[in-house]
Scaffold this active site. Structure first.
Site, PDB file in Angstrom:
ATOM      1  N   HIS A 119     -53.539  64.240 -16.313  1.00 58.42           N
ATOM      2  CA  HIS A 119     -54.701  63.691 -15.601  1.00 58.42           C
ATOM      3  C   HIS A 119     -55.678  63.197 -16.673  1.00 58.42           C
ATOM      4  CE1 HIS A 119     -58.513  63.943 -13.350  1.00 58.42           C
ATOM      5  NE2 HIS A 119     -57.798  63.953 -12.241  1.00 58.42           N
ATOM      6  N   ASP A 196     -53.651  72.906 -18.282  1.00 60.62           N
ATOM      7  CA  ASP A 196     -54.544  72.397 -17.246  1.00 60.62           C
ATOM      8  C   ASP A 196     -53.980  72.898 -15.921  1.00 60.62           C
ATOM      9  OD1 ASP A 196     -55.794  71.008 -15.270  1.00 60.62           O
ATOM     10  OD2 ASP A 196     -55.331  69.010 -16.039  1.00 60.62           O
ATOM     11  N   GLN A 199     -54.105  71.948 -10.639  1.00 60.77           N
ATOM     12  CA  GLN A 199     -53.261  71.861  -9.442  1.00 60.77           C
ATOM     13  C   GLN A 199     -52.586  73.194  -9.110  1.00 60.77           C
ATOM     14  OE1 GLN A 199     -52.963  69.504  -7.222  1.00 60.77           O
ATOM     15  NE2 GLN A 199     -54.413  68.238  -8.348  1.00 60.77           N
ATOM     16  N   LYS A 222     -60.364  73.330  -5.730  1.00 64.88           N
ATOM     17  CA  LYS A 222     -58.948  73.148  -5.409  1.00 64.88           C
ATOM     18  C   LYS A 222     -58.290  74.464  -5.002  1.00 64.88           C
ATOM     19  CE  LYS A 222     -58.287  69.323  -8.671  1.00 64.88           C
ATOM     20  NZ  LYS A 222     -58.274  68.058  -7.944  1.00 64.88           N
ATOM     21  N   CYS A 362     -55.946  59.073 -11.261  1.00 66.47           N
ATOM     22  CA  CYS A 362     -56.476  59.419 -12.598  1.00 66.47           C
ATOM     23  C   CYS A 362     -55.362  59.782 -13.555  1.00 66.47           C
ATOM     24  CB  CYS A 362     -57.484  60.570 -12.518  1.00 66.47           C
ATOM     25  SG  CYS A 362     -58.862  60.233 -11.464  1.00 66.47           S
TER      26      CYS A 362
HETATM   27  N1  PMP Z   1     -56.446  68.087 -13.946  1.00 70.86           N
HETATM   28  C1  PMP Z   1     -55.689  67.849 -12.863  1.00 70.86           C
HETATM   29  C2  PMP Z   1     -54.203  67.977 -12.962  1.00 70.86           C
HETATM   30  C3  PMP Z   1     -56.312  67.478 -11.669  1.00 70.86           C
HETATM   31  O1  PMP Z   1     -55.551  67.228 -10.596  1.00 70.86           O
HETATM   32  C4  PMP Z   1     -57.723  67.381 -11.620  1.00 70.86           C
HETATM   33  C5  PMP Z   1     -58.430  66.974 -10.343  1.00 70.86           C
HETATM   34  N2  PMP Z   1     -57.883  65.884  -9.683  1.00 70.86           N
HETATM   35  C6  PMP Z   1     -58.453  67.667 -12.773  1.00 70.86           C
HETATM   36  C7  PMP Z   1     -57.783  68.018 -13.919  1.00 70.86           C
HETATM   37  C8  PMP Z   1     -59.935  67.582 -12.800  1.00 70.86           C
HETATM   38  O2  PMP Z   1     -60.484  68.507 -11.919  1.00 70.86           O
HETATM   39  P1  PMP Z   1     -62.020  68.386 -11.468  1.00 70.86           P
HETATM   40  O3  PMP Z   1     -62.156  67.010 -10.891  1.00 70.86           O
HETATM   41  O4  PMP Z   1     -62.164  69.451 -10.454  1.00 70.86           O
HETATM   42  O5  PMP Z   1     -62.857  68.587 -12.671  1.00 70.86           O
END
Ligand code: PMP
Length: 404
Positions: A119, A196, A199, A222, A362
């Protein structure tokens, strides 16, 4: 089966009151559980005060609630101690903290290995280190299925590698990372490992010690908790050696006109007034998650994912991204349909009450590698049921009829 998804659904206030909503965008944000909402409201209405500053009873209650939440998160992640849990505003903030702080300890020419499946939140903060500290960013390739290409590890992990920072599970393909292989490759050269977990946390407690990693980042929104709260977990001895990312009130032991003395972790990394009620909500959410029958839940989620996969397989011109083997992925299913833009598709589905995410998620480098400009993503969690999947499949047939 000990798990009743209807009862579960009734414990999510938004879902209980929304008729005709088929919420399949859980990878973006899950709904908040009643226990997290109750804890947040209770805190704001009975214990609201700043933390770690006041000496009156209310301030002490607020600090106790905040530190209690830290302990609950430590249990959820199986951290060695609550002091290893740093509260942030989310996974993005946690990853930026890690990158800025660890980057400051690296030397020009040191390497950080990330993967092509990251991401942007676990890509851009490390990329920034090149300009700031002369650190080289290396990329672990992914297989055609979007899994991290572990066979490429020996070529990608050099003696200069200081950190491997990869996703625990992809937000696009749902592919779950083989963490043991990553940790083994890192250990061979004395590098650290950051996961990270944004998910992954939605799908049950995590054991950072069993995983053998050094850092773990995730977000509350999440995993059935409020927004505006996240976590960076790090091994105590590593956090102790790291400089602060942000400075300000609440993180300093002594301030003078020369050298300030910073507090020990976790407070060194929590400058300013933290998101207190949100942390309390997160503590309640993970505490509740801790007691769920995860085996039954995974069986339920997997059955729904298989139902969806079978429906998708029958659609002409549809390409599923990610592993076919359900054991290797979360119930996060992204797909591209020839000749149809995901934004149009998700708009038509949205009009029918089916909530999906469409776009680049993203994760542009991954989508580029997979050869698609965008994808539509259905992300399933335990409060979903067959009616959500069937509404999606019926909606897809209608949308394709309309858009093709
Ligand atoms: N890493 C991953 C794999 C994600 O899916 C996301 C959120 N889409 C993030 C990081 C970032 O999380 P946040 O927007 O809650 O900061």
């Amino acid at each position: 089966m000990n798990f009743d998804h209807r009862k579960m659904r009734s414990e999510f206030p938004l879902l209980a009151s929304a008729s005709g909503l088929h919420y399949l965008d859980n990878a973006a944000t899950s709904q908040i559980h009643q226990s997290a909402l109750d804890a947040l409201v209770r805190h704001e209405t009975t214990s609201r005060a700043n933390v770690q500053r006041g000496s009156y009873a209310l301030a002490e209650a607020a600090s106790a609630a905040y530190e209690g939440a830290r302990q609950q998160v430590a249990v959820f992640l199986n951290a060695a101690s609550a002091e290893e849990v740093v509260f942030t505003s989310g996974a993005t903030a946690a990853l930026n903290l890690a990158a800025a702080s660890l980057g400051a300890l690296m030397k020009p020419g040191d390497e950080v290995l990330i993967s092509l499946a990251e991401h942007h939140s676990n890509f851009l903060p490390w990329q920034q280190l090149k300009a700031r500290y002369g650190i080289n960013l290396r990329l672990l390739p992914v297989t055609a299925e979007g899994r991290l290409d572990l066979a490429a590890l020996p070529d990608c992990v050099s003696e200069r590698c200081r950190l491997i920072a990869v996703t625990h599970a992809s937000n696009v393909t749902g592919a779950i990372t083989d963490v043991a292989a990553i940790v083994a490759a890192a250990r061979r050269v004395g590098a650290r490992v950051l996961l990270d977990g944004a998910q992954r946390v939605q799908h049950g407690p995590v054991d950072v010690q069993a995983l053998g990693v050094d850092f773990y980042a995730c977000s509350g929104h999440k995993c059935f908790a409020p927004g505006g709260i996240g976590v960076l977990w790090g091994r105590a001895e590593l956090l102790a050696a790291m400089p602060p990312f942000m400075t300000g009130g609440g993180m300093v032991a002594q301030v003078n006109l020369q050298e300030p003395v910073f507090l020990d972790p976790p407070r060194r990394f929590e400058a300013g007034t933290p998101p207190i009620a949100q942390a309390v909500g997160l503590g309640a959410a993970v505490n509740w998650m801790q007691g769920l029958p995860w085996e039954d839940i995974h069986r339920h989620e997997r059955a729904l994912a298989v139902r969806l996969l079978q429906g998708l397989a029958a659609i002409d011109g549809l390409r599923l991204l990610g592993p076919v083997n359900m054991e290797q992925r979360l119930p996060v299913l992204s797909f591209a349909i020839e000749g149809i833009h995901p934004h149009d598709l998700c708009q038509v589905l949205g009009d029918r009450g089916v909530a999906l995410r469409g776009g680049h998620h993203c994760a542009r480098p991954l989508l580029e590698f997979l050869g698609v400009e965008g994808a539509s993503r259905a992300s399933i969690t335990f409060y979903n049921d067959e009616s959500d999947i069937d509404a999606l499949l019926t909606g897809l047939a209608a949308a394709i009829g309309l858009l093709r």
